[in-house]
Every structure is written in C-alpha cells, then in structure tokens.
Design an enzyme around this catalytic site. Structure first.
Site, short mmCIF file in Angstrom:
data_model
loop_
_atom_site.label_atom_id
_atom_site.label_comp_id
_atom_site.label_asym_id
_atom_site.label_seq_id
_atom_site.Cartn_x
_atom_site.Cartn_y
_atom_site.Cartn_z
N ALA A 84 0.84 -1.20 0.00
CA ALA A 84 0.00 0.00 0.00
C ALA A 84 0.87 1.25 0.00
CB ALA A 84 -0.89 -0.01 1.24
N CYS A 85 0.39 2.32 -0.64
CA CYS A 85 1.12 3.58 -0.63
C CYS A 85 1.22 4.09 0.80
CB CYS A 85 0.42 4.60 -1.52
SG CYS A 85 0.96 4.42 -3.23
#
Lengths: 70, 365
Positions: free
Chosen positions: A11-12
């Site tokens: 995930a960012c």
C-alpha cells in the site's frame, strides 16, 4: 543497468519509499520498472517523479517505467 | 484537543445553540391550522426569510433539504431533468463526491473538466455549448480550498444551466454570480447537521427528480425539522456578520501554516496560494503514511483530516488530489474554526516539524 522493483501488494506510500531507496542504484538515464497495484500508485509515482525531477515514461496497468534524471 | 477539522464539520455556533433551545418544542405539523402548527409555521417561514436575506436570494428560491448531499442531488438531477436536451453533464474533476454520484445517477454522459495544478477550473476547459445540458462546478474546493472563478465559467457557457456546489464556502464568502442552482450544508457553517439548502433561481427550469410529497412548501419533501432550520438560519446570519473579521484572521493563520509546512523537507502545500478559502490548508509529505500522520497528530492533541487512501473510508485516494496531480499519500487537511488562534497554529507547526522526520525515520527514509 535497468532494474525491476516488485511492489505488488504494497500500500502507498510503500512503493514510493522502495523506489526512492533504489533510484540511486541505477545510473542517470537508466530505468527502473516498478510493479505496483495499489490504487494510489499511479498518481503518487507520477507526483514523486515530478517532485524529484525524474521522468515517468510509461504507466501501463501495474507497470511503471521511471527514468532517473538527477 | 484542538479541533482543526471544520471543513468536515464546523462546531455549532452559539447563535445556533440558542435558536435550537428556543424552538426545540416546535414539532407540530406546519400544514395544520391549529395554534401549535401555526407557531411552527411562523418559525419555519422566518428561517427561510432570514436565510434568503443573508444569502441575497428570494425566499421562494430556497428549498430546505435534509443534508447538503441531498441538496446537491436534487439540484444536479432537477436541472438535468428539466433541461431541454438530455445531453451530457459537464463537471469538474475536483467536485465533491455528491456531485459525481448525482451525475452518474442521471445516466447522462459526463464530461470531466480538468483543473490546473492549483485545482482551479479555467474557462478555456469548458466544453462547446451544444455539447452539454448542464455544467457543475463548486464555488470552492472542499479539500484544497481553491476558489473557482464561477462568474467567468458561467459567462463562457451562456444559456446553459449552471449548478454550483457551495457547501464549502457558504457563510464564509458571498455566493458567486452566475449560478442557476446552488447547494449548501448547515453543519459546515456552524448550523446543526441534518439541514441542507438548495437554491434554484427564479425562472430557471428545474423539475423534482425524485418522488414528490404533499408538504407545506412545494417541492420540499419529508417532515420539516423546524427547529434545526431556524438554527441553521441563525448560524448563517451570525457567521455572515462575522465573516470579514474571522476570514481576515484565518487567512493570516493559514498563510503562516502554508509557509511553515512548505519549509518542511519534501512537502507539497496544495491549492491556490491566494484564491482560496481562508480557513483551510492542505499539504502532502513524501514517504509518510496519511493515516499514521492523522493518528499521531490526534495523540499530540490536534484533530485533522486526510485525503490519503489509507485514511479514507473508501480506501481510494482523494479524487481531488489525484485530478490535480498532487501527491495523495502523507496528506493532511487542516481547517480552522472561528476560534483557532495563531498560537495554536504555531504549536501545530512545531509538532509537524518533529513528527514528519520521525515518521520517515521509522520507514528508513
């Protein structure tokens, strides 16, 4: 030397962090291919390249090709 | 706790609280002819007249709704339903999700108007006149604060109905020129939640897009919350009266915050530097997780919002930041209340100065 960075499932901002860590490992003008499937990756890789002065030369599905410029 | 999330919901204004307390027993049906009903009706009509006066519109141009979202839905879809052509809806790519959902619901083709990198929609991006039945652009952006040039945009589209989502700016700035219909939300100006207003200009073609109701004031639907509408009107009047003074003070505080946040390494302060809402600052920090940032700020005593995907209920990054080409991770939105002081902003900036590098160090940056 070109490099491929597998950030699938991350995930960012993780893909951007990994990208920043390895960009110094390729020479200026060479490419890193980032594999990332987080929904924010396409926006954030583009924004990071702009902030850092690198070029995003292609963005297809989960594959982003970045050219080191600085 | 220092509350810096007024753009999500403003604290109840003392004038609203007073109005609520004075009218909370008015629950009779405003359509009836008995005394209790007439009392409620009087207060309901008074609320509408007061709002009309504050907003500079006619009382019969106001529809009370049960939320800002409902006002947007009825506004967009009502203009589209009445349009001579069922052609496309043009909407900016930085609209609130309620506008995007309404446009999608219409099943009309949607033309997205791209903003510049400040989030501003420019007249040259407007589609050609024949192509659209309706244009929807917000008065000001709810996430980055950029104020849109509505009058210029409307001038570029003569004869085309123009919907303005004014939820982010109502009570803070006057309504812009050029709208056919506009929406506002009371809890964003210090009124109670559960009250929205839809304004439809006299003479504009609008048709109720949803099932009707035999209520007192056509075309409103559902049982009126007289007390909440009255409190919403009282709050709007109070904030509009204070707006010049509060806004000038807030602008100075947010200018300070913009400068301080921009000075943190690898940050990006987003939104227009001057054509913006006074109370709102948005910034993104490289390599920082937005949800962690919000949690750590909460622990330090500051309540803020974030447009980052990890902090969103949808797990999607902010469509506004994405459309602007801004960094979507490590994002915080700081929005001041009327009571926020410069000292509090100085304290927050000092916390971020330490926190951002500390969070980066955790991930090896």
């Amino acid at each position: 030397m070109a490099l491929t960075l597998d950030c699938l499932g991350m995930a960012c901002p993780r893909p951007i962090i990994e990208l920043a860590k390895v960009i110094g490992g390729v020479a200026i003008g060479e490419t890193i291919t980032v594999l990332a499937d987080d929904v924010a990756a396409s926006y954030d890789i583009a924004a990071w390249c702009r902030m850092r002065g690198h070029d995003l030369i292609s963005a297809l599905d989960n594959e982003f090709v970045v050219v080191r410029r600085t | 706790m220092i509350y810096l999330d007024s753009a999500s919901s403003e604290q109840l204004h003392p004038a609203a609280l007073e109005a609520l307390e004075a009218t909370r027993s008015l629950t009779a049906d405003v359509r009836r002819s008995h005394h209790a009903a007439k009392q409620a009706r009087l207060v309901y009509d008074n609320a509408r007249e007061s709002l009309a006066q504050t907003l500079g519109v006619r009382p019969d141009e106001i529809q009370f709704t049960s939320s800002g979202t409902q006002a947007v839905h009825r506004g967009v879809l009502g203009l589209h339903r009445a349009a001579a052509t069922q052609a496309a809806i043009a909407l900016s790519a930085v609209e609130h999700s309620s506008v995007r959902h309404a446009a999608a619901f219409s099943s009309a083709q949607c033309i997205e108007l791209p903003p510049d990198n400040h989030g501003e929609v420019l007249p040259e991006t407007m589609p050609s006149l024949g192509d659209c039945a309706l244009v929807a652009v917000q008065s000001a952006n709810h996430e980055v604060g950029t104020v849109q040039p509505i009058a210029e945009l409307a001038n570029a589209m003569p004869g085309v109905p123009f919907f303005v989502d004014a939820c982010a700016s109502m009570g803070r700035m006057p309504l812009p020129q050029g709208w056919s219909a506009a929406a506002g939300s009371a809890h964003k100006w210090g009124g109670p939640p559960g009250v929205g207003v839809l304004l439809v200009r006299k003479g504009v073609r609008w048709r109720n897009p949803f099932p009707g109701d035999d209520r007192a004031v056509f075309p409103e639907v559902g049982f009126e919350n007289v007390s909440a509408c009255f409190a919403a009107a009282a709050a709007l009047r109070a904030v509009a009266d204070e707006a010049a003074e509060v806004s000038a003070r807030q602008f100075e505080i947010t200018r300070f915050l913009r400068e301080r946040l921009a000075a943190i390494a690898d940050s990006a302060v987003v939104g227009h530097p001057t054509q913006r809402l006074s109370h709102l600052v948005t910034a993104s920090f490289l390599y920082v997780d937005g949800e962690t940032l919000v949690t750590e700020l909460d622990r330090a005593g500051y309540a803020v919002a974030s447009g980052s995907a990890c902090a969103a209920s949808t797990l999607e990054p902010s469509a506004v930041l994405a459309a602007m080409g801004a960094l979507t991770h490590g994002n915080v939105r700081i929005s001041l209340t009327r009571e926020t002081t410069m000292e509090q902003a100085i304290g927050l900036a000092a916390v971020l100065d330490e926190l951002v590098p500390a969070l980066r160090a955790r991930v090896g940056m």
